[in-house]
Design a protein around this motif. Sequence first.
Motif, PDB file in Angstrom:
ATOM      1  N   ASN A 236       0.824  -1.224   0.000  1.00 27.28           N
ATOM      2  CA  ASN A 236       0.000   0.000   0.000  1.00 27.28           C
ATOM      3  C   ASN A 236       0.856   1.272   0.000  1.00 27.28           C
ATOM      4  OD1 ASN A 236      -2.269  -1.683   0.172  1.00 27.28           O
ATOM      5  ND2 ASN A 236      -2.401  -1.506   2.400  1.00 27.28           N
TER       6      ASN A 236
ATOM      7  N   ASP B  26      -3.560  -2.194  -2.491  1.00 33.27           N
ATOM      8  CA  ASP B  26      -3.581  -3.438  -3.286  1.00 33.27           C
ATOM      9  C   ASP B  26      -2.720  -3.377  -4.551  1.00 33.27           C
ATOM     10  OD1 ASP B  26      -5.054  -4.933  -1.525  1.00 33.27           O
ATOM     11  OD2 ASP B  26      -6.840  -5.144  -2.790  1.00 33.27           O
TER      12      ASP B  26
ATOM     13  N   HIS C 219      -4.410 -11.074  -3.265  1.00 30.91           N
ATOM     14  CA  HIS C 219      -4.104  -9.790  -3.914  1.00 30.91           C
ATOM     15  C   HIS C 219      -2.600  -9.779  -4.188  1.00 30.91           C
ATOM     16  CE1 HIS C 219      -3.192  -8.878   0.289  1.00 30.91           C
ATOM     17  NE2 HIS C 219      -4.364  -9.407   0.524  1.00 30.91           N
TER      18      HIS C 219
ATOM     19  N   ASP D  75      -0.161  -7.291  -4.165  1.00 34.53           N
ATOM     20  CA  ASP D  75       0.769  -6.220  -3.790  1.00 34.53           C
ATOM     21  C   ASP D  75       1.912  -6.642  -2.872  1.00 34.53           C
ATOM     22  OD1 ASP D  75      -1.383  -6.552  -2.059  1.00 34.53           O
ATOM     23  OD2 ASP D  75      -1.370  -4.485  -1.362  1.00 34.53           O
TER      24      ASP D  75
ATOM     25  N   ARG E  86      -9.425  -6.244   6.201  1.00 31.95           N
ATOM     26  CA  ARG E  86     -10.135  -6.062   4.924  1.00 31.95           C
ATOM     27  C   ARG E  86     -11.637  -5.977   5.158  1.00 31.95           C
ATOM     28  NH1 ARG E  86      -6.524  -6.553   0.657  1.00 31.95           N
ATOM     29  NH2 ARG E  86      -8.028  -6.831  -1.012  1.00 31.95           N
TER      30      ARG E  86
ATOM     31  N   ARG F 253      -9.712   1.584   8.892  1.00 32.16           N
ATOM     32  CA  ARG F 253      -9.155   0.506   9.712  1.00 32.16           C
ATOM     33  C   ARG F 253      -8.673   0.985  11.085  1.00 32.16           C
ATOM     34  NH1 ARG F 253      -5.580  -2.334   4.885  1.00 32.16           N
ATOM     35  NH2 ARG F 253      -7.133  -3.912   4.329  1.00 32.16           N
TER      36      ARG F 253
HETATM   37  N1  LIG Z   1      -3.328  -4.442   0.246  1.00 34.48           N
HETATM   38  C1  LIG Z   1      -3.508  -5.375   1.330  1.00 34.48           C
HETATM   39  C2  LIG Z   1      -2.148  -5.628   1.962  1.00 34.48           C
HETATM   40  C3  LIG Z   1      -2.197  -6.581   3.115  1.00 34.48           C
HETATM   41  O1  LIG Z   1      -2.058  -7.906   2.714  1.00 34.48           O
HETATM   42  C4  LIG Z   1      -4.452  -4.769   2.351  1.00 34.48           C
HETATM   43  O2  LIG Z   1      -4.229  -3.627   2.738  1.00 34.48           O
HETATM   44  O3  LIG Z   1      -5.415  -5.445   2.744  1.00 34.48           O
END
Ligand SMILES: N[C@@H](CCO)C(=O)O
Length: 321
Positions: free
Chosen positions: A26, A32, A151, A153, A200, A248
Amino acid sequence: MTADRDWAEVAAGPPVTVRAPATSANLGPGFDSLGLALTLYDDVEVAVTSGGLAIEVDGEGAEVAGRGERHLIVQVLRRAFGLLDELAGTDLGQPPGLRLRCANRIPHSRGLGSSSAAIVAGIVAARHLHPAGAALDDAAALRLATEIEGHPDNVAPCLAGGLTIAWTGGTGPRSVRLEPRIGQVTAFVPERRLATEQARGLLPGTVPHGDAAANAGRAALLIAALAEGLGTDVLLDATEDRLHQDYRAPAMPESAELVARLRGKGVPAVISGAGPTVLVFTSSARVDSMSAEVGNGWHIHPLNVAPHGARVQHDRSGARP
Ligand SMILES: N[C@@H](CCO)C(=O)O
Ligand SMILES: Nc1ncnc2c1ncn2[C@@H]1O[C@H](COP(=O)(O)OP(=O)(O)OP(=O)(O)O)[C@@H](O)[C@H]1O
């Protein structure tokens, strides 16, 4: 097609050891998509044996050793061996036995890509051990790792090293690797864990258009800032996020507070991956002065960008690189 060796011959040969880097995904606005490989490593030794499954874990997450067939790396090895038979047209099936020795240094569920390191290490080990391993090229490895992780990333920089931009196009997950011009970064790692799945689950289904537009601009700026080595003032703006960090924050209030506090002082700080680790782009001199201010409860890891992705360490067989 038959393979040029069978599992009995592989079992008679040496084990393989793979070193896989931690990753930070990120980087603020690149949800992602963006990821950085870091100089903190897990080492995984895998041996094909004549029978059974043995797993030894030293270091972080030692409790996962007891999971047997549910151990993430074992599941990845099985998937990769199966896929290799499909891709190469061989019919080796699964090896009669496996032995894993894991030296884990990447903390689990802290936002430093521990699951991606495990997945990528398993794929690289399987590719090395399977007699038709060359059939799993880098593109196929990225596809498989992304499928397992969900994902791309973290798995992209874990495979390629450096800074990666990952995306999923018509042919599946792909990535571009860049050489970032940054010095040290510092990870402030708290005791508290946060599973990526849980983090998430806190994200909304839709976001305001203005927030999406702001993130698109910042992500583009961040690539320029990292690739060109632009100054802290640009990096501070370039690491601003509106798509995930605030949503979050309730699951990691101390991390959210630390990011806000550091950014208020002009320090480019972000939540690493799904958190709760805080990643700071700054010089080591600045970290020393920050550490006292940050207070107890954080493990401080000064790190560099890892130039290489996961690689085989000891190859006494003289076989594939
Ligand atoms: N891009 C993902 C990274 C964590 O695995 C997220 O922020 O959920
Ligand atoms: N070396 C490993 N061996 C076996 N299982 C592992 C290993 N590393 C991670 N895992 C599994 O992955 C889980 C952590 O994955 P999770 O996606 O929640 O966090 P992360 O990958 O550390 O962080 P992030 O994806 O935010 O960077 C662990 O609880 C464990 O089940």
